[in-house]
Design a protein around this motif. Structure first.
Motif, PDB file in Angstrom:
ATOM      1  N   ARG A  46       3.536   5.697  -5.382  1.00  0.00           N
ATOM      2  CA  ARG A  46       3.442   5.770  -6.838  1.00  0.00           C
ATOM      3  C   ARG A  46       2.306   6.705  -7.266  1.00  0.00           C
ATOM      4  O   ARG A  46       2.453   7.490  -8.220  1.00  0.00           O
ATOM      5  N   GLN A  47       1.170   6.626  -6.558  1.00  0.00           N
ATOM      6  CA  GLN A  47       0.061   7.527  -6.858  1.00  0.00           C
ATOM      7  C   GLN A  47       0.447   8.979  -6.610  1.00  0.00           C
ATOM      8  O   GLN A  47       0.077   9.878  -7.388  1.00  0.00           O
ATOM      9  N   LEU A  48       1.201   9.225  -5.521  1.00  0.00           N
ATOM     10  CA  LEU A  48       1.642  10.585  -5.222  1.00  0.00           C
ATOM     11  C   LEU A  48       2.610  11.090  -6.284  1.00  0.00           C
ATOM     12  O   LEU A  48       2.511  12.264  -6.712  1.00  0.00           O
ATOM     13  N   LEU A  80       0.822  -1.205   0.000  1.00  0.00           N
ATOM     14  CA  LEU A  80       0.000   0.000   0.000  1.00  0.00           C
ATOM     15  C   LEU A  80       0.859   1.259   0.000  1.00  0.00           C
ATOM     16  O   LEU A  80       0.543   2.242  -0.699  1.00  0.00           O
ATOM     17  N   GLN A  81       1.937   1.243   0.792  1.00  0.00           N
ATOM     18  CA  GLN A  81       2.820   2.401   0.804  1.00  0.00           C
ATOM     19  C   GLN A  81       3.448   2.627  -0.561  1.00  0.00           C
ATOM     20  O   GLN A  81       3.544   3.769  -1.028  1.00  0.00           O
ATOM     21  N   ALA A  82       3.863   1.520  -1.190  1.00  0.00           N
ATOM     22  CA  ALA A  82       4.448   1.658  -2.522  1.00  0.00           C
ATOM     23  C   ALA A  82       3.416   2.179  -3.519  1.00  0.00           C
ATOM     24  O   ALA A  82       3.720   3.037  -4.361  1.00  0.00           O
ATOM     25  N   ARG A  83       2.175   1.656  -3.401  1.00  0.00           N
ATOM     26  CA  ARG A  83       1.136   2.116  -4.328  1.00  0.00           C
ATOM     27  C   ARG A  83       0.811   3.583  -4.095  1.00  0.00           C
ATOM     28  O   ARG A  83       0.668   4.356  -5.049  1.00  0.00           O
ATOM     29  N   ARG A  84       0.692   3.989  -2.812  1.00  0.00           N
ATOM     30  CA  ARG A  84       0.383   5.389  -2.530  1.00  0.00           C
ATOM     31  C   ARG A  84       1.535   6.302  -2.924  1.00  0.00           C
ATOM     32  O   ARG A  84       1.307   7.435  -3.386  1.00  0.00           O
ATOM     33  N   ALA A 112      -7.701   9.488  -9.118  1.00  0.00           N
ATOM     34  CA  ALA A 112      -6.999  10.186 -10.195  1.00  0.00           C
ATOM     35  C   ALA A 112      -6.040   9.261 -10.925  1.00  0.00           C
ATOM     36  O   ALA A 112      -5.882   9.352 -12.152  1.00  0.00           O
ATOM     37  N   ASP A 113      -5.395   8.365 -10.182  1.00  0.00           N
ATOM     38  CA  ASP A 113      -4.474   7.425 -10.815  1.00  0.00           C
ATOM     39  C   ASP A 113      -5.222   6.429 -11.688  1.00  0.00           C
ATOM     40  O   ASP A 113      -4.733   6.027 -12.751  1.00  0.00           O
TER      41      ASP A 113
END
Length: 821
Positions: free
Chosen positions: A236-238, A230-234, A402-403
């Motif tokens: 990446r989204q950021l 989740l941290q990696a995904r967030r 948005a992603d």
């Protein structure tokens, strides 16, 4: 007779009855007896173990629960057993043996078992009934010796009660034959059982602990993997958000001048505890449905994500409303024509997750995140087009949406928005913008800090009559409390000290020290007794408010020291290109809670436009320096300084979101076809058609009153079409030709308790009168005398009356000033 019937038992099977001579019966019986004794020793297990185990069970059950059934008849062949030994020479035993010599083989085993039982338990005397013993022996043979005969052995005794009582006596077994060995065996077995049970329980505990540790570790590692994912995904989204934000900033001017699609997501990304405590959360998110009016720009298409399913009546109402917008086409005769092209440029979508989580009060971004069909449809609608998202209160799921859509967001990062959208964060921005703010301090998290801060700022600002306490994360006046200084017992003494030294010397610390110490002593009791939450429906008492205030953190600040205070709201657009644009400005209207705005008058008339422009530009630039872009709402308070009689303007609140006032202003501009010029403080609309031939200027001024939170519980009794018919009967409607009248906004088809209303008139007084008259007519129409209902109509009418009175006084004062000049 010379022949007898003889039943033979061979290998446990009973043969057919044979008729043999009497002389052969004795010899046959002796041979059979010897043969069966040899075979029984090979076939059957000893009775000792069975008897012992059964007697232990007997001792546990007790004599009252033993199923011993003894016939009542008197025995003809009794004999006695003394100390578990049979006297084979006794007359009674010999008589018994001789009488049953033909079936002695079935009796001898039972007799041996009975002897052993009596010896094991040291029974001194047992009286045996011969007939019962023979009957028991036959039954034992017929049953294949499957059950231990211990219980049945007592039935052959004439004194069975006496023997049974002795046998069941605790410890009696250890007095008989082999008692010492039996006691040793029993003790050893109990000890081994205890050790085995202890070891087993210890093994079970260790096994359970090992399983628990293993499961916990597996869950921990799984959670760690999920958390990292989740941290990696967030992250990446950021990163994707920042990349798209840079592209949007570089091409902002081109985007604003070309065709584009705006995805409006009016999400309220409050914390979970706040969302769960809000009644009608989906309706609150849908109050900004007027965002669809962005289609008044011909280059704009709007995708409005709705937090609930709208009925056909609401969809038909807004479709008709947008067809008859203020920018209507005209034919050759100058008659306005309905514009159907605008209808094709907006679409309202409801995420399917609304049906999956009806009671979770999720924010709209989260619902859209879990709605793959709606996301797919939005992707298809914006494919090949320039698009961006306009959200609401920032939430982490905004980045996920948005992603998924691959579009930028016209808003700051959620972390930045959460940092500066608090009351303390707003004060930091106002301090950076160098605008006036109320005396006070933010970031208060402890009771001692609260008391010390309050004593210090109260000493420095002796003229402030009321002090406000605002929670950092609350909104709309929910997390606000106040306390009036007139209830402080030492205030009059402190005021005398202030007048004795004068304003110039009062700022010296050693002069203020005595008052400060006195304040510190009395403030705790003063707050506990006179602290009052602004909305008791949210926090019923000061103790409840204070607990939440200290947990969330908050601000202490002064209420303007004046009897006449006007609050206004200004909506700004902080463009990604670095420019600040004023979009809306209005003076607030309040209901029962003076710290909560439920409406406004547009444009504002309380502050000179150039002063307002200067304040807003400085606040906007301070926000841009902190990477805040998008829509921002600034709340200001203005009043007259009693000493200098000059107007003062305080910046009191900052919301990094699209406001309800701005959404209603979009509808206002849509219906009038005008523009809100904040630089001049005018709402300019095209000259009405009826006046175009009178050589009037191309634009005229209008004033509007906006109410977005009009609540009345009795409105639920009327369907929307009936409600509009009632309004039409009272002459409540909008005149497209004259560019004035009343426009409503509706939010839901089920409860129908909340509506929005806009009244437009040529002057402010007329708009206020129309607004108040509409509220009064609607209330009288839907409220019988015995069912008034819950409403904020009455409070708002009273507020409007006060504003009208103030407006009349200002006009009279202005006339007097002109005459005096």
């Amino acid at each position: 007779t010379d022949r007898v019937h003889l039943s033979l038992y061979v290998w446990g099977f009973r043969s057919d009855r044979l008729e043999v001579p009497v002389s052969q019966a004795a010899e046959m019986g002796n041979r059979t007896w010897i043969h069966l004794r040899k075979n029984r020793q090979r076939m059957h297990t000893p009775l000792d173990h069975q008897d012992t185990a059964s007697l232990y069970n007997l001792q546990e059950r007790g004599p009252q629960n033993l199923p011993v059934q003894v016939p009542v008849n008197i025995s003809k062949y009794p004999f006695t057993i003394i100390k578990g030994r049979i006297n084979s020479m006794a007359t009674d035993f010999c008589h018994f043996k001789q009488s049953f010599s033909l079936c002695w083989s079935s009796v001898v085993d039972a007799l041996e078992a009975l002897e052993k039982l009596l010896r094991d338990f040291a029974v001194p005397l047992a009286k045996v009934s011969g007939e019962r013993l023979v009957e028991f022996g036959h039954g034992w043979d017929n049953g294949w010796r499957k059950a231990p005969p211990v219980i049945g052995l007592f039935s052959v005794l004439e004194n069975w009660e006496e023997v049974l009582g002795l046998v069941l006596r605790p410890g009696q077994r250890y007095k008989g034959e082999g008692g010492i060995d039996a006691a040793a065996i029993h003790i050893q077995s109990c000890w081994r059982r205890y050790l085995a049970q202890t070891a087993y329980l210890r093994h079970c505990r260790r096994k359970w602990a090992a399983g628990t540790i293993a499961i916990s570790w597996l869950m921990h590692t799984q959670m760690l993997r999920v958390r990292k994912a989740l941290q990696a995904r967030r992250f990446r989204q950021l990163e994707n958000y920042r990349s798209r934000a840079q592209h949007l900033a570089a091409n902002w001017k081109h985007t604003q001048s070309s065709k584009r699609t705006i995805i409006h997501i009016p999400s309220l990304g409050y914390s979970q505890s706040q969302r769960m405590n809000l009644r009608g959360f989906d309706i609150l998110q849908n109050i900004q449905i007027s965002r669809v009016c962005d289609i008044r720009d011909e280059n704009v298409e709007v995708i409005y994500v709705c937090p609930r399913h709208l009925g056909e009546d609401i969809l038909h109402y807004y479709t008709s409303l947008l067809k008859c917008d203020g920018a209507t086409d005209e034919d050759d005769t100058g008659t306005p024509q309905a514009s159907s092209s605008s209808v094709r440029r907006f679409i309202i979508l409801t995420p399917e997750a609304v049906d999956y989580f009806p009671t979770h009060n999720m924010c709209l971004s989260t619902l859209l995140k879990y709605s793959p069909r709606t996301l797919k449809r939005i992707r298809n609608l914006i494919q090949g087009k320039q698009a961006y998202i306009v959200g609401g209160v920032a939430h982490e799921d905004d980045l996920a949406v948005a992603d998924e859509l691959g579009v930028p967001i016209l808003a700051p990062e959620p972390a930045i928005a959460q940092l500066y959208s608090t009351k303390s964060g707003g004060r930091r921005i106002f301090a950076g913008a160098e605008v006036d703010v109320p005396p006070g301090q933010g970031d208060i998290y402890s009771l001692n800090q609260l008391h010390e801060t309050l004593a210090r700022i109260m000493t420095q600002n002796i003229d402030v009559q009321r002090w406000l306490f605002k929670m950092d994360s609350e909104h709309d006046g929910r997390g606000t409390a106040y306390c009036d200084i007139c209830y402080l017992s030492c205030y009059n003494w402190a005021l005398q000290e202030y007048h004795r030294y004068g304003p110039e010397l009062w700022n010296t610390e050693w002069i203020q020290e005595s008052v400060l110490l006195r304040y510190l002593d009395e403030i705790p009791e003063w707050l506990a007794r006179y602290g009052q939450p602004a909305k008791t429906s949210c926090y019923p008492s000061w103790a409840c408010f204070l607990k939440t205030f200290l947990r969330q953190g908050g601000v202490v600040e002064a209420y303007p020291p004046s009897d006449s205070v006007t609050c206004l709201t200004v909506d700004l657009l902080l463009e990604p290109g670095g420019e600040v644009t004023m979009l809306s400005c209005g003076d607030q209207l309040h209901g029962s809670c003076q710290l909560e705005a439920i409406g406004s008058t547009v444009p504002q008339t309380s502050v000179r436009p150039e002063i307002l422009q200067s304040i807003c530009m400085r606040v906007g630039q301070a926000c841009l320096k902190r990477l805040i872009v998008g829509y921002v709402s600034v709340d200001l308070a203005t009043f007259l300084n009693r000493n200098t009689m000059e107007q003062k303007v305080w910046a009191i609140d900052l919301d990094l979101t699209y406001s309800d006032q701005l959404a209603m202003t979009q509808l206002l501009l849509m219906m009038t076809g005008g523009t809100l010029n904040c630089h001049t403080g005018c709402l300019e609309v095209p000259t009405p058609i009826t006046e175009k031939f009178l050589k009037q200027p191309p634009v005229v001024n209008r004033y509007a009153v906006i109410g977005s939170h009009m609540f009345h519980s009795n409105l639920s009794m009327l369907y929307h079409n009936v409600f509009f018919m009632v309004c039409k009967a009272h002459g409540i409607g909008f005149n497209m030709k004259r560019k004035q009248g009343t426009v409503f906004t509706v939010y839901d088809s089920s409860e129908r308790c909340t509506i929005g209303m806009i009244t437009v008139s040529e002057d402010l007084q007329g708009a206020l009168l129309t607004f108040a008259r509409n509220l009064s007519d609607i209330h009288q129409e839907i409220s019988p005398s015995k069912m008034q209902g819950d409403t904020n109509f009455k409070e708002l009418i009273k507020e409007i009356e006060d504003v009208l009175q103030m407006t009349v006084q200002n006009k009279m004062r202005a006339v007097e000033d002109k005459l005096a000049a």
